[in-house]
Design a protein around this motif. Structure first.
Motif, PDB file in Angstrom:
ATOM      1  N   LEU A 151     -61.165  -9.459 -10.110  1.00 35.94           N
ATOM      2  CA  LEU A 151     -61.343 -10.108 -11.565  1.00 35.94           C
ATOM      3  C   LEU A 151     -60.250 -11.091 -11.749  1.00 35.94           C
ATOM      4  CD1 LEU A 151     -62.708  -7.117 -13.605  1.00 35.94           C
ATOM      5  CD2 LEU A 151     -64.019  -8.901 -12.576  1.00 35.94           C
ATOM      6  N   ILE A 152     -59.352 -10.843 -11.550  1.00 33.81           N
ATOM      7  CA  ILE A 152     -57.939 -11.792 -11.574  1.00 33.81           C
ATOM      8  C   ILE A 152     -58.192 -13.011 -10.706  1.00 33.81           C
ATOM      9  CG2 ILE A 152     -55.693 -12.165 -11.427  1.00 33.81           C
ATOM     10  CD1 ILE A 152     -55.174  -9.254 -11.991  1.00 33.81           C
ATOM     11  N   LEU A 153     -58.597 -12.666  -9.287  1.00 33.50           N
ATOM     12  CA  LEU A 153     -58.737 -13.800  -8.282  1.00 33.50           C
ATOM     13  C   LEU A 153     -59.983 -14.496  -8.909  1.00 33.50           C
ATOM     14  CD1 LEU A 153     -58.640 -15.014  -5.660  1.00 33.50           C
ATOM     15  CD2 LEU A 153     -59.983 -13.143  -4.829  1.00 33.50           C
ATOM     16  N   ALA A 179     -53.839 -10.853  -6.427  1.00 32.65           N
ATOM     17  CA  ALA A 179     -54.685 -12.046  -6.574  1.00 32.65           C
ATOM     18  C   ALA A 179     -54.202 -13.257  -5.974  1.00 32.65           C
ATOM     19  CB  ALA A 179     -55.285 -11.876  -7.846  1.00 32.65           C
ATOM     20  N   ARG A 180     -52.922 -13.470  -6.716  1.00 33.00           N
ATOM     21  CA  ARG A 180     -52.263 -14.822  -6.230  1.00 33.00           C
ATOM     22  C   ARG A 180     -52.143 -14.993  -4.867  1.00 33.00           C
ATOM     23  NH1 ARG A 180     -51.750 -19.646  -8.284  1.00 33.00           N
ATOM     24  NH2 ARG A 180     -51.695 -18.554 -10.384  1.00 33.00           N
ATOM     25  N   ARG A 232     -61.941 -19.990 -10.778  1.00 33.84           N
ATOM     26  CA  ARG A 232     -62.900 -20.715 -11.802  1.00 33.84           C
ATOM     27  C   ARG A 232     -61.758 -21.808 -12.157  1.00 33.84           C
ATOM     28  NH1 ARG A 232     -67.855 -18.728 -12.274  1.00 33.84           N
ATOM     29  NH2 ARG A 232     -68.220 -16.576 -12.259  1.00 33.84           N
ATOM     30  N   GLU A 233     -60.735 -21.436 -12.612  1.00 33.78           N
ATOM     31  CA  GLU A 233     -59.817 -22.322 -13.267  1.00 33.78           C
ATOM     32  C   GLU A 233     -59.366 -23.689 -12.420  1.00 33.78           C
ATOM     33  OE1 GLU A 233     -56.479 -19.970 -14.272  1.00 33.78           O
ATOM     34  OE2 GLU A 233     -57.520 -19.292 -16.243  1.00 33.78           O
ATOM     35  N   VAL A 256     -67.984 -16.289  -2.804  1.00 30.81           N
ATOM     36  CA  VAL A 256     -68.346 -14.989  -3.350  1.00 30.81           C
ATOM     37  C   VAL A 256     -66.961 -14.018  -3.010  1.00 30.81           C
ATOM     38  CG1 VAL A 256     -69.633 -13.046  -2.521  1.00 30.81           C
ATOM     39  CG2 VAL A 256     -70.652 -15.243  -2.690  1.00 30.81           C
ATOM     40  N   VAL A 257     -66.753 -13.315  -4.148  1.00 26.09           N
ATOM     41  CA  VAL A 257     -65.579 -12.542  -4.156  1.00 26.09           C
ATOM     42  C   VAL A 257     -66.033 -10.856  -4.179  1.00 26.09           C
ATOM     43  CG1 VAL A 257     -63.747 -11.636  -5.433  1.00 26.09           C
ATOM     44  CG2 VAL A 257     -64.084 -14.032  -5.382  1.00 26.09           C
ATOM     45  N   ASP A 258     -65.867 -10.122  -3.444  1.00 28.10           N
ATOM     46  CA  ASP A 258     -66.331  -8.812  -3.193  1.00 28.10           C
ATOM     47  C   ASP A 258     -65.097  -7.866  -3.476  1.00 28.10           C
ATOM     48  OD1 ASP A 258     -68.126  -6.429  -2.261  1.00 28.10           O
ATOM     49  OD2 ASP A 258     -66.642  -6.559  -0.881  1.00 28.10           O
TER      50      ASP A 258
END
Length: 659
Positions: A503-505, A636-637, A510-511, A476-478
């Motif tokens: 959103l980038i994370l 995000a990275r 997902r990838e 879960v990303v908040d």
């Protein structure tokens, strides 16, 4: 993190014995004059994208403080905003302030010591000049005037109090040093107070975030006086200890006690605004429910504190019962056992029928039931009593209050190796402890009531593919905020920065094979507890909350900025450390380190949960980086790399045979 002038505003009223007031307090211990911002070193990270130049019309904008903010600081604090032109210069009250290429500015300057602080801003370019004057109000933490005085708003406790008749009520007040201070009751009797030297108040933000320990130094003061009062009826009737009080709060002056400060032939008095009643000796049993308004926006937990207004320490599920042992205004004190007490919000308490017997639960035989991802412990109880869970890396201790053990059997439910041992003890007459030793690090736990049985679920670590650690992991990303949140010097909102990074994370995760659940995908506000419930309801393996930081008033942003990651429960520490290290590598800013925080998004116990504070919204170069895709990608990275490193490490630990 929200930028706020203070957690609690303290307004001080002072009664003076003479008409000659002294100088107000609030200065730092050493009375240092701050260096202007231009001389304060702030080295931008070479890894962040450079701040783009802006050459627009000159227009001074102040973002913080605004006219509605009450600033809680000593002799220095920060102020920031934008000019619309990065080639301009700026002074505030004659002090030079640094301007970044995009016109954003941030100053650490001396603040006027007046209650209403005036700031004169003058900006100049080669061809233009603009000036603005604005005012901000100061929170007065304390006064130390000349003469004989009483700080009437320092009298504690005040308001509506219900207290056991057999227990003394502590009293304190600030008054002139060297005076004789006493309580004069309506019947004429006098209770003396004693001098209790103290080092004065330090703003919460200084203690929590300031790296300069010199700012913690204070001079010893003798202006606090303390004592005790045996409870008796004082002031108007505050009404029942549970339920609504009387419609009118009017109190006749002759029914109230007075605080007196005496020095020689001089005396000053302050009315003590108190409505005190001894607590009925008949036990008053309540049932806890944090959603009495039936909004559906709560987490089903009533939090307990060690003192009114303190940090969370107990988490009582809806349906838990407890005994009231006192009340101060809206806070109820619960008697958990002979050696433990907790404070809760009175709004969470539902009274049971008067005459309900005191709590005394019997703990029966225990049963462990293994399942695929968890082991459940069923604890039979005769009543839903308060309890507390204290976790370690490979174990838990559950304390059951108002309880007596009758644990004849402990059944492990087969040969599952996750719970190595389960033992119970009766350390005192009304507490039972259950100690669980685990074969692997605990991934998470949670508790719930099932009728009168307490169910404790222990979550075993998931199986992690060492070559593809994110494969199948549910994360879960908040994106933290809205509502609330910080704002940068150019007006960029933290909520927007957080969502862009999140959103980038999401895409990176997902990838790499993860299942990602977002708490929000747009700018629409989402309250805290629905976010927490979402993570719990989908059995998330990890909960990651993305935020960007700001500082409280009076903390120098030029020396206290950097990256930090917060956790709340022990099982989240390795994840927090891995993400913190990765963020520092990616962003190149100072490492403020890992910290434990009492934050809603890191309090879930079912999974490791962290809250990242990657950059500071109030720093112009970092706000600028968060506005640009390159900076958002770096943030995000960093979080992504830290998650991968954490899962890889957990995978290696799982490959090591248990002894």
């Amino acid at each position: 993190m929200r930028l706020t002038s203070s957690v609690r505003s303290v307004i001080t009223a002072v009664l003076l014995a003479s008409c000659a007031p002294g100088s107000p307090g609030g200065q730092s211990a050493a009375g240092r004059t701050p260096l202007p911002s231009r001389d304060s070193s702030l080295v931008s990270s070479p890894l962040l994208p450079p701040v783009p130049p802006v050459s627009g019309p000159l227009a001074i904008r102040v973002v913080y403080p605004s006219g509605v903010d009450r600033v809680d600081t000593g002799d220095s604090s920060f102020i920031f905003g934008s000019l619309g032109n990065g080639s301009a210069s700026l002074t505030i009250n004659g002090q030079p302030v640094r301007v970044w290429p995009n016109g954003a500015w941030l100053g650490w300057i001396a603040f006027p010591l007046d209650s209403l602080m005036r700031f004169d801003l003058v900006a100049r370019t080669a061809n233009d000049t603009d000036s603005v004057t604005f005012a901000a109000r100061r929170v007065r933490r304390s006064f130390r005037p000349l003469g004989l005085w009483i700080d009437s708003l320092s009298i504690s406790p005040a308001g509506s109090i219900w207290w056991p008749a057999q227990e003394y009520l502590p009293v304190s007040v600030r008054a002139a040093e060297g005076s004789q201070v006493q309580i004069r009751l309506p019947d004429g009797s006098v209770i003396p107070l004693v001098s209790d030297p103290n080092y004065g108040d330090i703003a919460w933000g200084i203690r929590a975030f300031d790296r300069d320990t010199g700012n913690l130094l204070r001079q010893l003061r003798g202006d606090r006086y303390t004592g005790v009062l045996r409870p008796r009826a004082l002031g108007a009737d505050p009404g029942p200890v549970l339920g609504e009080g009387p419609d009118s709060m009017t109190v006749l002056a002759d029914s109230l006690p007075m605080i007196e400060a005496i020095r020689g032939i001089d005396t000053v008095r302050a009315m003590w605004p108190l409505r005190l009643r001894p607590l009925d000796s008949l036990p008053l049993i309540i049932q806890l429910d944090d959603d009495t308004a039936r909004t559906g926006q709560t987490d089903g937990i009533t939090v307990g504190r060690a003192l009114p207004g303190g940090t969370y320490n107990w988490f009582f599920p809806t349906g838990t019962r407890a005994t009231i042992s006192g009340r101060m205004n809206s806070d109820l004190r619960l008697r958990l056992s002979s050696r433990a007490e907790s404070w809760i919000a009175g709004a969470d308490a539902q009274p049971l029928q008067r005459g309900t017997p005191p709590l005394r639960a019997v703990v029966g035989s225990l049963t462990l039931t293994p399942a695929g991802d968890r082991v459940s412990l069923r604890i039979p109880l005769s009543q839903r009593i308060p309890f507390q869970v204290i976790e370690s890396e490979r174990g838990l201790v559950l304390t059951l209050y108002s309880a007596a053990g009758d644990v004849n059997w402990i059944r492990y439910g087969g040969s599952d190796p996750f719970v190595r041992s389960l033992a119970w003890a009766q350390p005192v007459a009304d507490e039972v402890t259950l100690t669980l030793d685990l074969a692997e690090p605990l991934w998470g736990y949670r508790t719930r009531w099932q009728q009168n049985d307490l169910i404790l679920e222990l979550r075993r670590p998931p199986h992690i593919n060492s070559s593809q650690p994110l494969d199948g992991r549910r994360i879960v990303v908040d994106a933290g905020h809205p509502p609330l949140g910080a704002t940068g010097p150019t007006g960029f909102r933290e909520a927007d920065a957080n969502l862009a990074v999140a959103l980038i994370l999401e895409q990176l995760l997902r990838e790499a094979g993860a299942q990602v659940v977002m708490t929000r995908m747009s700018g629409q506000p989402v309250e805290l507890y629905p976010r927490v419930r979402l993570a719990d309801s989908v059995d998330a393996d990890l909960l990651i909350s993305i935020h960007n930081n700001a500082l409280p008033d009076g903390v120098n942003p030029f020396t206290n900025n950097g990256t930090s990651v917060f956790y709340n429960h022990i099982q989240s520490i390795p994840l927090a450390r891995a993400v913190d290290r990765a963020l520092v590598r990616q962003l190149g800013v100072r490492d403020l380190g890992v910290g434990r925080g009492d934050l809603a998004l890191v309090r879930p116990t079912w999974m490791p949960a962290i809250l990242c504070e990657g950059l500071f919204m109030m720093l112009p170069d970092q706000e600028s980086a968060l506005m640009r895709p390159e900076g958002q990608q770096l943030y995000a990275r960093g979080v992504f790399d830290g998650i991968v490193r954490f899962l890889e490490e957990r995978s290696r630990q799982a490959d090591i045979p248990n002894e």
